[in-house]
Design a protein around this motif. Structure first.
Motif, PDB file in Angstrom:
ATOM      1  N   ARG A 112      -5.073   5.796   2.893  1.00 19.22           N
ATOM      2  CA  ARG A 112      -6.134   5.842   1.887  1.00 19.22           C
ATOM      3  C   ARG A 112      -7.321   4.977   2.302  1.00 19.22           C
ATOM      4  O   ARG A 112      -8.481   5.398   2.177  1.00 19.22           O
ATOM      5  N   SER A 113      -7.082   3.784   2.784  1.00 19.88           N
ATOM      6  CA  SER A 113      -8.191   2.900   3.146  1.00 19.88           C
ATOM      7  C   SER A 113      -8.974   3.463   4.328  1.00 19.88           C
ATOM      8  O   SER A 113     -10.206   3.352   4.386  1.00 19.88           O
TER       9      SER A 113
ATOM     10  N   MET B   9       0.840  -1.205   0.000  1.00 21.76           N
ATOM     11  CA  MET B   9       0.000   0.000   0.000  1.00 21.76           C
ATOM     12  C   MET B   9       0.872   1.251   0.000  1.00 21.76           C
ATOM     13  O   MET B   9       1.912   1.282   0.633  1.00 21.76           O
TER      14      MET B   9
ATOM     15  N   PRO C   3       0.828   3.435   5.759  1.00 19.66           N
ATOM     16  CA  PRO C   3       0.323   2.872   4.509  1.00 19.66           C
ATOM     17  C   PRO C   3      -1.190   2.652   4.478  1.00 19.66           C
ATOM     18  O   PRO C   3      -1.733   2.342   3.418  1.00 19.66           O
ATOM     19  N   ARG C   4      -1.878   2.821   5.623  1.00 18.21           N
ATOM     20  CA  ARG C   4      -3.310   2.577   5.663  1.00 18.21           C
ATOM     21  C   ARG C   4      -4.128   3.846   5.417  1.00 18.21           C
ATOM     22  O   ARG C   4      -5.371   3.796   5.453  1.00 18.21           O
TER      23      ARG C   4
END
Length: 228
Positions: free
Chosen positions: A203-204, A1, A200-201
């Motif tokens: 966007r989610s 990600m 890395p999370r």
């Protein structure tokens, strides 16, 4: 990600708040471009399909000028604080008709220790406020679902910093959401910690937040006869 922001992004904003002057900013503008503005523009591009899944009428526009990103420069014309720059970077995911009429937006805010996502209407004009309040009185059941559902209230809080001392006149005193009519801003938001903003999370997490905020924005759009 993918990751977007980093410790360098937050460090730049902290330093900007500390050295809020044009000479310092221009000497470090390349850091702003590389660590704040360009990552934010990439995030806006990547959020486009997530936003489209929620509503075809909202835009995440990555253009450097005239798009979703707010200017880092402050408007100091009528402000007591003449500092030339903001210590944060913000972006709004706006309704396609927002340039022609008042419309709720989604909002992303990057600031060390104070990042958040929100949605709604900030400082709407009096006629817009009046329409929203009347719509809530006329449609209390769907307001309860949009703004008071347990899952929504666990995740988001309604803005309470600028409210009327007492409910506006002309509304029934036994209305179950009478206190909500005191709002001058119809905004829901939640804080996002620095680790999530630089991880890395991101966007989610934002995609889930936009989806969770959608019924609230949909309700405000309905109050203003806007498509959602």
């Amino acid at each position: 990600m993918a990751t977007y922001f980093s410790d360098k992004s937050l460090r730049f904003l902290r330093n900007l708040a500390r050295h809020n002057e044009r000479t310092w900013f221009h000497a470090n503008k390349h850091v702003y471009e590389a660590e704040v503005r360009e990552p934010f523009r990439r995030l806006l591009v990547d959020l486009q399909p997530d936003l489209l899944a929620v509503s075809p009428h909202y835009r995440a526009e990555p253009r450097a000028v005239g798009g979703s990103l707010f200017r880092i420069q402050r408007d100091t014309r009528f402000a007591n604080d003449k500092s030339p720059y903001k210590g944060w970077q913000g972006a709004r995911l706006f309704h396609a008709r927002s340039r022609e009429t008042a419309a709720p937006s989604f909002y992303l805010h990057l600031q060390p220790g104070n990042s958040f996502i929100g949605a709604g209407l900030w400082h709407p004009e009096t006629p817009t406020l009046r329409r929203i309040r009347q719509f809530i009185v006329d449609n209390p059941g769907s307001w309860k679902t949009a703004a008071h559902a347990p899952a929504f209230k666990r995740r988001f809080a309604l803005e309470e910093d600028d409210m009327l001392v007492r409910p506006p006149r002309g509304f029934p005193e036994d209305f179950p959401f009478l206190d909500d009519l005191r709002h001058r801003n119809f905004v829901a938001s939640r804080a996002i910690d620095d680790a999530t903003m630089t991880g890395p999370r991101l966007r989610s997490v934002l995609a889930r937040d936009v989806q969770a905020l959608a019924p609230f924005v949909d309700y405000l759009c309905a109050a203003l006869d806007l498509e959602f």
